[in-house]
Design a protein around this motif. Structure first.
Motif, mmCIF file in Angstrom:
data_model
loop_
_atom_site.group_PDB
_atom_site.id
_atom_site.type_symbol
_atom_site.label_atom_id
_atom_site.label_comp_id
_atom_site.label_asym_id
_atom_site.label_seq_id
_atom_site.Cartn_x
_atom_site.Cartn_y
_atom_site.Cartn_z
ATOM 1 N N LEU A 51 -6.088 -1.944 -2.963
ATOM 2 C CA LEU A 51 -6.443 -1.745 -4.368
ATOM 3 C C LEU A 51 -6.507 -0.272 -4.759
ATOM 4 O O LEU A 51 -6.437 0.050 -5.948
ATOM 5 C CB LEU A 51 -7.768 -2.434 -4.675
ATOM 6 N N SER A 52 -6.600 0.617 -3.795
ATOM 7 C CA SER A 52 -6.618 2.044 -4.099
ATOM 8 C C SER A 52 -5.258 2.533 -4.590
ATOM 9 O O SER A 52 -5.180 3.420 -5.417
ATOM 10 C CB SER A 52 -7.005 2.864 -2.867
ATOM 11 N N THR A 53 -4.196 1.934 -4.040
ATOM 12 C CA THR A 53 -2.850 2.417 -4.378
ATOM 13 C C THR A 53 -1.987 1.383 -5.091
ATOM 14 O O THR A 53 -0.945 1.731 -5.619
ATOM 15 C CB THR A 53 -2.111 2.891 -3.109
ATOM 16 N N ARG A 54 -2.394 0.125 -5.106
ATOM 17 C CA ARG A 54 -1.554 -0.922 -5.698
ATOM 18 C C ARG A 54 -2.316 -1.858 -6.623
ATOM 19 O O ARG A 54 -1.957 -3.017 -6.788
ATOM 20 C CB ARG A 54 -0.885 -1.754 -4.603
ATOM 21 N N SER A 55 -3.364 -1.384 -7.270
ATOM 22 C CA SER A 55 -4.159 -2.258 -8.134
ATOM 23 C C SER A 55 -3.353 -2.769 -9.329
ATOM 24 O O SER A 55 -3.699 -3.794 -9.912
ATOM 25 C CB SER A 55 -5.427 -1.557 -8.609
ATOM 26 N N GLY A 56 -2.265 -2.123 -9.666
ATOM 27 C CA GLY A 56 -1.441 -2.551 -10.796
ATOM 28 C C GLY A 56 -0.732 -3.875 -10.587
ATOM 29 O O GLY A 56 -0.297 -4.494 -11.554
ATOM 30 N N ILE A 57 -0.623 -4.342 -9.347
ATOM 31 C CA ILE A 57 0.059 -5.617 -9.093
ATOM 32 C C ILE A 57 -0.895 -6.803 -9.047
ATOM 33 O O ILE A 57 -0.458 -7.943 -8.882
ATOM 34 C CB ILE A 57 0.895 -5.573 -7.799
ATOM 35 N N TYR B 199 -8.252 -5.237 -0.633
ATOM 36 C CA TYR B 199 -9.369 -4.405 -0.207
ATOM 37 C C TYR B 199 -9.355 -3.095 -0.971
ATOM 38 O O TYR B 199 -8.315 -2.641 -1.442
ATOM 39 C CB TYR B 199 -9.327 -4.147 1.312
ATOM 40 N N GLY B 200 -10.531 -2.522 -1.113
ATOM 41 C CA GLY B 200 -10.652 -1.255 -1.813
ATOM 42 C C GLY B 200 -12.016 -0.635 -1.589
ATOM 43 O O GLY B 200 -12.913 -1.262 -1.021
ATOM 44 N N PRO B 201 -12.186 0.594 -2.050
ATOM 45 C CA PRO B 201 -13.468 1.279 -1.883
ATOM 46 C C PRO B 201 -14.600 0.533 -2.579
ATOM 47 O O PRO B 201 -14.424 0.022 -3.687
ATOM 48 C CB PRO B 201 -13.242 2.635 -2.555
ATOM 49 N N VAL C 236 -15.795 -0.754 -8.153
ATOM 50 C CA VAL C 236 -16.219 -2.103 -8.520
ATOM 51 C C VAL C 236 -15.271 -2.765 -9.522
ATOM 52 O O VAL C 236 -14.928 -3.941 -9.355
ATOM 53 C CB VAL C 236 -17.679 -2.089 -9.036
ATOM 54 N N PRO C 237 -14.787 -2.076 -10.562
ATOM 55 C CA PRO C 237 -13.872 -2.733 -11.506
ATOM 56 C C PRO C 237 -12.573 -3.236 -10.851
ATOM 57 O O PRO C 237 -12.092 -4.312 -11.193
ATOM 58 C CB PRO C 237 -13.578 -1.646 -12.549
ATOM 59 N N LYS C 238 -12.045 -2.489 -9.895
ATOM 60 C CA LYS C 238 -10.825 -2.946 -9.204
ATOM 61 C C LYS C 238 -11.109 -4.161 -8.336
ATOM 62 O O LYS C 238 -10.308 -5.098 -8.288
ATOM 63 C CB LYS C 238 -10.233 -1.814 -8.368
ATOM 64 N N LEU C 239 -12.235 -4.151 -7.642
ATOM 65 C CA LEU C 239 -12.603 -5.305 -6.824
ATOM 66 C C LEU C 239 -12.829 -6.545 -7.698
ATOM 67 O O LEU C 239 -12.356 -7.638 -7.371
ATOM 68 C CB LEU C 239 -13.858 -4.996 -5.997
ATOM 69 N N LYS C 240 -13.505 -6.348 -8.817
ATOM 70 C CA LYS C 240 -13.761 -7.453 -9.740
ATOM 71 C C LYS C 240 -12.465 -7.984 -10.336
ATOM 72 O O LYS C 240 -12.264 -9.193 -10.442
ATOM 73 C CB LYS C 240 -14.713 -7.021 -10.848
ATOM 74 N N ALA C 241 -11.558 -7.103 -10.720
ATOM 75 C CA ALA C 241 -10.277 -7.531 -11.289
ATOM 76 C C ALA C 241 -9.481 -8.361 -10.289
ATOM 77 O O ALA C 241 -8.839 -9.350 -10.662
ATOM 78 C CB ALA C 241 -9.469 -6.314 -11.741
ATOM 79 N N ALA C 242 -9.542 -7.983 -9.026
ATOM 80 C CA ALA C 242 -8.845 -8.749 -7.992
ATOM 81 C C ALA C 242 -9.449 -10.144 -7.842
ATOM 82 O O ALA C 242 -8.725 -11.137 -7.747
ATOM 83 C CB ALA C 242 -8.881 -7.998 -6.671
ATOM 84 N N ARG C 243 -10.768 -10.220 -7.850
ATOM 85 C CA ARG C 243 -11.427 -11.539 -7.777
ATOM 86 C C ARG C 243 -11.074 -12.380 -8.999
ATOM 87 O O ARG C 243 -10.763 -13.563 -8.889
ATOM 88 C CB ARG C 243 -12.940 -11.371 -7.686
ATOM 89 N N ASP C 244 -11.147 -11.757 -10.179
ATOM 90 C CA ASP C 244 -10.853 -12.472 -11.423
ATOM 91 C C ASP C 244 -9.409 -12.958 -11.476
ATOM 92 O O ASP C 244 -9.115 -13.968 -12.115
ATOM 93 C CB ASP C 244 -11.141 -11.590 -12.641
ATOM 94 N N SER D 74 0.835 -1.189 0.000
ATOM 95 C CA SER D 74 0.000 0.000 0.000
ATOM 96 C C SER D 74 0.874 1.244 0.000
ATOM 97 O O SER D 74 2.020 1.208 0.431
ATOM 98 C CB SER D 74 -0.892 0.010 1.253
ATOM 99 N N GLY D 75 0.283 2.326 -0.449
ATOM 100 C CA GLY D 75 0.920 3.627 -0.353
ATOM 101 C C GLY D 75 0.245 4.488 0.702
ATOM 102 O O GLY D 75 0.579 5.657 0.862
ATOM 103 N N ASP D 76 -0.700 3.922 1.433
ATOM 104 C CA ASP D 76 -1.463 4.651 2.441
ATOM 105 C C ASP D 76 -0.788 4.488 3.800
ATOM 106 O O ASP D 76 -0.985 3.486 4.489
ATOM 107 C CB ASP D 76 -2.899 4.118 2.463
ATOM 108 N N LEU D 77 -0.017 5.479 4.193
ATOM 109 C CA LEU D 77 0.725 5.391 5.448
ATOM 110 C C LEU D 77 -0.178 5.474 6.675
ATOM 111 O O LEU D 77 0.114 4.872 7.703
ATOM 112 C CB LEU D 77 1.785 6.498 5.509
#
Length: 115
Positions: free
Chosen positions: A54-60, A80-82, A86-94, A13-16
């Motif tokens: 997923l807010s700061t590291r969805s690219g991995i 985890y993400g906001p 929805v697309p980031k959450l779905k991409a992680a599941r996929d 994460s990038g969220d300190l």
């Protein structure tokens, strides 16, 4: 953290601010903690959780499942993400991440996650 720690949490994460909350929860349970943008070099056999923001590291998302299975096979992978992203959450599941949850769900479970 003491030298006898046998469990470790890695948070990608990038969220300190939220990272410090996860670190506090891990350390209260006697676990080690690491925060970064990717898995660190070295031995990861003691890693029990890899947590992806997923807010700061969805690219991995596309590579993290394979990397974890090779480098820290005993770790549970959580993303985890906001709830509105929805697309980031779905991409992680996929991508095969076993636990994909919203920020609110992660926040609610944080106090007991490392018990």
């Amino acid at each position: 953290m003491n030298d006898e720690t046998t469990n470790r949490v890695l948070m990608l994460s990038g969220d300190l601010v939220f990272g410090s909350r996860v670190k506090s929860a891990a350390e209260r349970a006697g676990w080690g903690f690491g925060l970064g943008g990717r898995l660190p070099d070295g031995d990861l056999n003691d890693v029990r959780y890899v947590i992806v923001d997923l807010s700061t590291r969805s690219g991995i998302v596309g590579t993290i499942v394979g990397e974890c299975s090779q480098r820290c096979p005993n770790a549970k992978l959580i993303a985890y993400g906001p709830h509105v992203q929805v697309p980031k959450l779905k991409a992680a599941r996929d991508a095969g991440i076993e636990s994909v949850i919203t920020n609110g769900q992660f926040d609610a479970m944080l106090s007991t996650l490392f018990d």
